[in-house]
Design a protein around this motif. Structure first.
Motif, PDB file in Angstrom:
ATOM      1  N   ILE A  91       0.835  -1.204   0.000  1.00 48.38           N
ATOM      2  CA  ILE A  91       0.000   0.000   0.000  1.00 48.38           C
ATOM      3  C   ILE A  91       0.871   1.256   0.000  1.00 48.38           C
ATOM      4  O   ILE A  91       0.653   2.177  -0.799  1.00 48.38           O
ATOM      5  CB  ILE A  91      -0.968   0.008   1.208  1.00 48.38           C
ATOM      6  CG1 ILE A  91      -2.013  -1.106   1.053  1.00 48.38           C
ATOM      7  CG2 ILE A  91      -1.646   1.368   1.365  1.00 48.38           C
ATOM      8  CD1 ILE A  91      -2.834  -1.382   2.312  1.00 48.38           C
ATOM      9  N   VAL A  92       1.852   1.294   0.880  1.00 45.97           N
ATOM     10  CA  VAL A  92       2.734   2.467   0.968  1.00 45.97           C
ATOM     11  C   VAL A  92       3.464   2.680  -0.353  1.00 45.97           C
ATOM     12  O   VAL A  92       3.503   3.798  -0.889  1.00 45.97           O
ATOM     13  CB  VAL A  92       3.735   2.311   2.136  1.00 45.97           C
ATOM     14  CG1 VAL A  92       4.844   3.352   2.056  1.00 45.97           C
ATOM     15  CG2 VAL A  92       3.015   2.387   3.477  1.00 45.97           C
ATOM     16  N   ASP A 125      -1.459   8.777  -8.010  1.00 46.42           N
ATOM     17  CA  ASP A 125      -2.041   9.959  -7.366  1.00 46.42           C
ATOM     18  C   ASP A 125      -3.032   9.550  -6.289  1.00 46.42           C
ATOM     19  O   ASP A 125      -3.110  10.185  -5.241  1.00 46.42           O
ATOM     20  CB  ASP A 125      -2.758  10.841  -8.394  1.00 46.42           C
ATOM     21  CG  ASP A 125      -1.816  11.389  -9.450  1.00 46.42           C
ATOM     22  OD1 ASP A 125      -0.660  11.725  -9.103  1.00 46.42           O
ATOM     23  OD2 ASP A 125      -2.230  11.481 -10.618  1.00 46.42           O
ATOM     24  N   GLN A 126      -3.811   8.512  -6.590  1.00 48.24           N
ATOM     25  CA  GLN A 126      -4.771   7.993  -5.620  1.00 48.24           C
ATOM     26  C   GLN A 126      -4.775   6.471  -5.713  1.00 48.24           C
ATOM     27  O   GLN A 126      -4.704   5.900  -6.807  1.00 48.24           O
ATOM     28  CB  GLN A 126      -6.185   8.524  -5.868  1.00 48.24           C
ATOM     29  CG  GLN A 126      -7.172   8.067  -4.807  1.00 48.24           C
ATOM     30  CD  GLN A 126      -8.579   8.610  -5.020  1.00 48.24           C
ATOM     31  OE1 GLN A 126      -8.869   9.295  -6.000  1.00 48.24           O
ATOM     32  NE2 GLN A 126      -9.465   8.288  -4.095  1.00 48.24           N
ATOM     33  N   ARG A 160      -8.153   1.322   7.426  1.00 50.07           N
ATOM     34  CA  ARG A 160      -8.196   2.774   7.640  1.00 50.07           C
ATOM     35  C   ARG A 160      -7.237   3.181   8.756  1.00 50.07           C
ATOM     36  O   ARG A 160      -6.472   4.141   8.617  1.00 50.07           O
ATOM     37  CB  ARG A 160      -9.619   3.231   7.997  1.00 50.07           C
ATOM     38  CG  ARG A 160     -10.519   3.401   6.822  1.00 50.07           C
ATOM     39  CD  ARG A 160     -11.846   4.066   7.218  1.00 50.07           C
ATOM     40  NE  ARG A 160     -12.791   3.847   6.154  1.00 50.07           N
ATOM     41  CZ  ARG A 160     -13.688   2.865   6.112  1.00 50.07           C
ATOM     42  NH1 ARG A 160     -13.796   2.007   7.112  1.00 50.07           N
ATOM     43  NH2 ARG A 160     -14.498   2.730   5.081  1.00 50.07           N
ATOM     44  N   ARG A 161      -7.286   2.449   9.848  1.00 50.29           N
ATOM     45  CA  ARG A 161      -6.406   2.775  10.977  1.00 50.29           C
ATOM     46  C   ARG A 161      -4.937   2.627  10.591  1.00 50.29           C
ATOM     47  O   ARG A 161      -4.106   3.482  10.937  1.00 50.29           O
ATOM     48  CB  ARG A 161      -6.759   1.883  12.170  1.00 50.29           C
ATOM     49  CG  ARG A 161      -8.080   2.282  12.809  1.00 50.29           C
ATOM     50  CD  ARG A 161      -8.625   1.294  13.807  1.00 50.29           C
ATOM     51  NE  ARG A 161      -7.677   0.816  14.786  1.00 50.29           N
ATOM     52  CZ  ARG A 161      -7.895  -0.256  15.556  1.00 50.29           C
ATOM     53  NH1 ARG A 161      -9.038  -0.927  15.452  1.00 50.29           N
ATOM     54  NH2 ARG A 161      -6.995  -0.648  16.424  1.00 50.29           N
ATOM     55  N   LEU A 168      -1.014   8.249   5.088  1.00 46.71           N
ATOM     56  CA  LEU A 168      -1.282   8.118   3.652  1.00 46.71           C
ATOM     57  C   LEU A 168      -2.580   8.849   3.300  1.00 46.71           C
ATOM     58  O   LEU A 168      -3.666   8.318   3.451  1.00 46.71           O
ATOM     59  CB  LEU A 168      -1.355   6.641   3.267  1.00 46.71           C
ATOM     60  CG  LEU A 168      -0.113   5.815   3.577  1.00 46.71           C
ATOM     61  CD1 LEU A 168      -0.337   4.355   3.233  1.00 46.71           C
ATOM     62  CD2 LEU A 168       1.095   6.367   2.844  1.00 46.71           C
ATOM     63  N   ARG A 169      -2.444  10.052   2.795  1.00 46.22           N
ATOM     64  CA  ARG A 169      -3.614  10.884   2.491  1.00 46.22           C
ATOM     65  C   ARG A 169      -4.247  10.562   1.147  1.00 46.22           C
ATOM     66  O   ARG A 169      -5.377  10.962   0.879  1.00 46.22           O
ATOM     67  CB  ARG A 169      -3.217  12.348   2.550  1.00 46.22           C
ATOM     68  CG  ARG A 169      -2.891  12.803   3.963  1.00 46.22           C
ATOM     69  CD  ARG A 169      -2.760  14.313   4.035  1.00 46.22           C
ATOM     70  NE  ARG A 169      -2.652  14.734   5.410  1.00 46.22           N
ATOM     71  CZ  ARG A 169      -1.502  14.903   6.040  1.00 46.22           C
ATOM     72  NH1 ARG A 169      -0.370  14.682   5.406  1.00 46.22           N
ATOM     73  NH2 ARG A 169      -1.475  15.311   7.294  1.00 46.22           N
ATOM     74  N   ASN A 170      -3.524   9.870   0.288  1.00 49.96           N
ATOM     75  CA  ASN A 170      -4.059   9.575  -1.046  1.00 49.96           C
ATOM     76  C   ASN A 170      -4.581   8.143  -1.153  1.00 49.96           C
ATOM     77  O   ASN A 170      -4.731   7.613  -2.237  1.00 49.96           O
ATOM     78  CB  ASN A 170      -2.997   9.837  -2.116  1.00 49.96           C
ATOM     79  CG  ASN A 170      -1.801   8.894  -2.010  1.00 49.96           C
ATOM     80  OD1 ASN A 170      -1.471   8.425  -0.924  1.00 49.96           O
ATOM     81  ND2 ASN A 170      -1.148   8.637  -3.125  1.00 49.96           N
TER      82      ASN A 170
END
Length: 163
Positions: A21-22, A29-30, A55-56, A63-65
């Motif tokens: 994920i990271v 971008d997303q 989410r947590r 990670l904002r995107n």
């Protein structure tokens, strides 16, 4: 905007999943982390619980995107609806590739605009799977080296029967 989907059961999410994920979030971008609904699978966590754990974990990484979403139906259809052009898949071993390659070809047939990108798992996570985490936890073993620390207690409570 480059939008990708990283689907998986994430039952439970591991450090291997989080690593993919990271890394994928740096490329696109997303990134949508998609949790499919599969009534035939007997999951340890509900879809909603897995989404909350994701989410947590992603929020703890800042990670904002990254968006966490439920995937109903075919992944190829979901990607088209969301406007995603790429599916991200993590590979641990050659045996993963055979299955994932078959899925990639099927998705391409169903949605010709959809590409699949394979990310090799980091060396320290090559052995790691949700099944392994469940097995270790089921025998009372320490799973802290395998799952994000911010969700460790929740996972232990469920898998070690401490509820």
């Amino acid at each position: 905007m480059k939008l990708a989907v990283y689907p998986g059961s994430f039952d439970p999410v591991t450090l291997g999943h989080l690593d993919i994920i990271v890394r994928a979030s740096r490329i696109f971008d997303q990134l949508i982390v998609g949790v499919p609904t599969n009534p035939e699978k007997h999951a340890s966590f509900t879809v909603e619980e897995r989404m909350e754990l994701l989410r947590r974990a992603t929020q703890a990484e800042g990670l904002r995107n990254v968006e966490i979403d439920k995937v109903d139906g075919l992944l190829a259809d979901y990607a088209k609806r969301r406007g995603a052009m790429v599916v991200v898949k993590g590979l641990r071993a050659l045996s993963d590739f055979e299955y994932e390659f078959q899925q990639a070809l099927t998705n391409k047939k169903l949605n010709p605009e959809l590409e699949t990108m394979f990310l090799a798992t980091s060396a320290e996570n090559m052995f790691l799977s949700s099944s392994m985490v469940k097995q270790v936890a089921g025998f009372g073993g320490d799973i802290s080296p395998f799952v994000p620390s911010c969700i460790l207690e929740t996972i232990q409570d469920r898998l070690c029967g401490r509820l």
